[in-house]
Scaffold this motif. Structure first.
Motif, PDB file in Angstrom:
ATOM      1  N   GLN A   1      -0.495  -9.357   9.225  1.00  0.00           N
ATOM      2  CA  GLN A   1       0.504  -8.421   8.740  1.00  0.00           C
ATOM      3  C   GLN A   1      -0.179  -7.138   8.268  1.00  0.00           C
ATOM      4  N   VAL A   2       0.430  -6.008   8.607  1.00  0.00           N
ATOM      5  CA  VAL A   2      -0.101  -4.707   8.218  1.00  0.00           C
ATOM      6  C   VAL A   2       0.972  -3.947   7.439  1.00  0.00           C
ATOM      7  N   SER A   3       0.587  -3.371   6.313  1.00  0.00           N
ATOM      8  CA  SER A   3       1.476  -2.494   5.539  1.00  0.00           C
ATOM      9  C   SER A   3       0.778  -1.160   5.363  1.00  0.00           C
ATOM     10  N   TRP A   4       1.470  -0.086   5.735  1.00  0.00           N
ATOM     11  CA  TRP A   4       0.935   1.266   5.613  1.00  0.00           C
ATOM     12  C   TRP A   4       1.831   2.025   4.657  1.00  0.00           C
ATOM     13  N   PHE A   5       1.279   2.484   3.559  1.00  0.00           N
ATOM     14  CA  PHE A   5       2.046   3.156   2.523  1.00  0.00           C
ATOM     15  C   PHE A   5       1.863   4.657   2.578  1.00  0.00           C
TER      16      PHE A   5
ATOM     17  N   THR B   1      -5.988 -11.120   1.778  1.00  0.00           N
ATOM     18  CA  THR B   1      -5.463  -9.759   1.799  1.00  0.00           C
ATOM     19  C   THR B   1      -6.579  -8.776   1.518  1.00  0.00           C
TER      20      THR B   1
ATOM     21  N   ALA C   1      -2.808   5.345  11.319  1.00  0.00           N
ATOM     22  CA  ALA C   1      -2.748   3.995  10.754  1.00  0.00           C
ATOM     23  C   ALA C   1      -3.463   3.001  11.660  1.00  0.00           C
TER      24      ALA C   1
ATOM     25  N   LEU D   1      -3.571   1.553   3.124  1.00  0.00           N
ATOM     26  CA  LEU D   1      -3.480   0.420   4.041  1.00  0.00           C
ATOM     27  C   LEU D   1      -3.664  -0.901   3.300  1.00  0.00           C
ATOM     28  N   MET D   2      -2.826  -1.868   3.653  1.00  0.00           N
ATOM     29  CA  MET D   2      -2.999  -3.224   3.160  1.00  0.00           C
ATOM     30  C   MET D   2      -2.684  -4.168   4.312  1.00  0.00           C
ATOM     31  N   PHE D   3      -3.560  -5.162   4.534  1.00  0.00           N
ATOM     32  CA  PHE D   3      -3.213  -6.148   5.540  1.00  0.00           C
ATOM     33  C   PHE D   3      -3.695  -7.534   5.181  1.00  0.00           C
ATOM     34  N   ASP D   4      -2.976  -8.501   5.740  1.00  0.00           N
ATOM     35  CA  ASP D   4      -3.312  -9.911   5.573  1.00  0.00           C
ATOM     36  C   ASP D   4      -4.011 -10.346   6.852  1.00  0.00           C
TER      37      ASP D   4
ATOM     38  N   SER E   1      -7.083  -4.456   1.005  1.00  0.00           N
ATOM     39  CA  SER E   1      -6.403  -3.159   0.907  1.00  0.00           C
ATOM     40  C   SER E   1      -7.430  -2.066   0.711  1.00  0.00           C
TER      41      SER E   1
END
Length: 64
Positions: free
Chosen positions: A59-63, A36, A2, A42-45, A38
């Motif tokens: 901000q980081v979001s890992w799905f 944002t 990630a 991975l998705m991040f702001d 994606s």
């Protein structure tokens, strides 16, 4: 995995933003605000600091 993906995408966005805001540190207009991005899992702001010639990942979001 990630962290490597975040770094790769952040570098890609930084290069893209440097082509959009050619004035860099001399830029006097408003900043584009938080956006944002994606890609896959991975998705991040992020915020483009035009005058600082960098992007700031907020901000980081890992799905995965």
């Amino acid at each position: 995995m990630a962290c490597a993906e975040v770094e790769r995408l952040a570098n890609e966005i930084a290069v893209r933003e440097s082509m959009v805001f050619l004035e860099g540190a001399a830029y006097t207009g408003p900043g584009p605000g938080v956006r944002t991005e994606s890609r896959g899992l991975l998705m991040f702001d992020y915020l483009t600091d035009v005058r600082g010639e960098r992007i700031v990942v907020v901000q980081v979001s890992w799905f995965g």
